[in-house]
Motif scaffolding. Sequence first.
Motif, mmCIF file in Angstrom:
data_model
loop_
_atom_site.group_PDB
_atom_site.id
_atom_site.type_symbol
_atom_site.label_atom_id
_atom_site.label_comp_id
_atom_site.label_asym_id
_atom_site.label_seq_id
_atom_site.Cartn_x
_atom_site.Cartn_y
_atom_site.Cartn_z
ATOM 1 N N PRO A 11 0.786 -1.805 -0.050
ATOM 2 C CA PRO A 11 -0.089 -0.500 -0.185
ATOM 3 C C PRO A 11 0.663 1.171 0.237
ATOM 4 O O PRO A 11 2.075 1.632 0.452
ATOM 5 N N ASP A 43 -4.542 5.982 -0.662
ATOM 6 C CA ASP A 43 -5.085 4.996 -1.484
ATOM 7 C C ASP A 43 -4.206 4.001 -3.005
ATOM 8 O O ASP A 43 -5.200 4.752 -3.774
ATOM 9 N N HIS A 50 -7.147 -2.577 -5.440
ATOM 10 C CA HIS A 50 -7.898 -3.666 -4.524
ATOM 11 C C HIS A 50 -7.267 -5.075 -4.961
ATOM 12 O O HIS A 50 -6.829 -5.854 -4.216
ATOM 13 N N LEU A 66 -3.801 -5.347 -3.798
ATOM 14 C CA LEU A 66 -3.161 -5.883 -2.410
ATOM 15 C C LEU A 66 -4.038 -6.567 -1.985
ATOM 16 O O LEU A 66 -3.617 -7.593 -0.584
ATOM 17 N N ALA A 70 -3.788 -6.625 4.478
ATOM 18 C CA ALA A 70 -3.695 -5.433 3.296
ATOM 19 C C ALA A 70 -4.708 -5.280 4.151
ATOM 20 O O ALA A 70 -4.685 -3.738 4.260
ATOM 21 N N HIS A 71 -6.011 -5.533 4.904
ATOM 22 C CA HIS A 71 -7.033 -5.412 5.832
ATOM 23 C C HIS A 71 -6.174 -4.614 6.479
ATOM 24 O O HIS A 71 -6.966 -3.096 7.123
ATOM 25 N N ASP A 130 -4.853 -1.637 6.143
ATOM 26 C CA ASP A 130 -5.765 -0.101 5.597
ATOM 27 C C ASP A 130 -6.555 0.823 7.238
ATOM 28 O O ASP A 130 -5.739 1.304 6.770
ATOM 29 N N GLU A 145 -4.104 2.202 8.930
ATOM 30 C CA GLU A 145 -3.716 4.136 7.787
ATOM 31 C C GLU A 145 -5.374 4.750 8.316
ATOM 32 O O GLU A 145 -4.752 5.768 8.342
ATOM 33 N N ARG A 146 -6.087 4.421 7.665
ATOM 34 C CA ARG A 146 -7.324 4.883 8.064
ATOM 35 C C ARG A 146 -6.842 5.409 9.571
ATOM 36 O O ARG A 146 -7.442 6.986 9.675
ATOM 37 N N GLY A 153 -2.417 7.574 7.803
ATOM 38 C CA GLY A 153 -1.587 7.141 6.869
ATOM 39 C C GLY A 153 0.253 6.993 6.736
ATOM 40 O O GLY A 153 0.963 6.276 6.692
#
Length: 159
Positions: free
Chosen positions: A18, A22, A57, A60, A145-146, A149, A152-153, A157
């Motif tokens: 990532p 995004d 998507h 990742l 990856a989830h 993610d 980072e949210r 990040g």
Amino acid sequence: MDTKHCALDGWVDAIPAPGPRDTATFDLIVPTDLDSVEEDIHDTVVTCTSGDPRIVHELLTAIQPGDLLRATGTLVQPSAPGEPARLVVDALEVLDTALVPVLRDMVLDRYGDYVVIFDPDREEVPVFTAYGAWIGLADNPDAIAHLIDIHERVNGGDS
């Protein structure tokens, strides 16, 4: 800065990572044409990036090292000498998939600014920042990856 629209066929060098805002990045190993160059020149590694949500998507969640891809996009020449060119991917096609590796030993791997530890005796995968801060335990390799993610949210990040 020069740009050129092109398509490159090559193998994924490492697990796509990532990126900021995004995006996802990966290195593509593009074989040289041995008929037109000296034999001691090796394959070219092209750094690729994409911000297209569908491509990000796919990169990742489904792309693995050794997959053969056709990446189509804009090749951006470096702004300074010595820097590598970069392919901004706007279309991605999987030409062939790599064999699934079988882990026999514990393996550390990088996902951009993150480090994961694969243990063949466990399904769960510990995830840390590259600086050693604990991120969490992914239920399985597909969930890494989830988990990154979400981190980072929540944290803007930066790891």
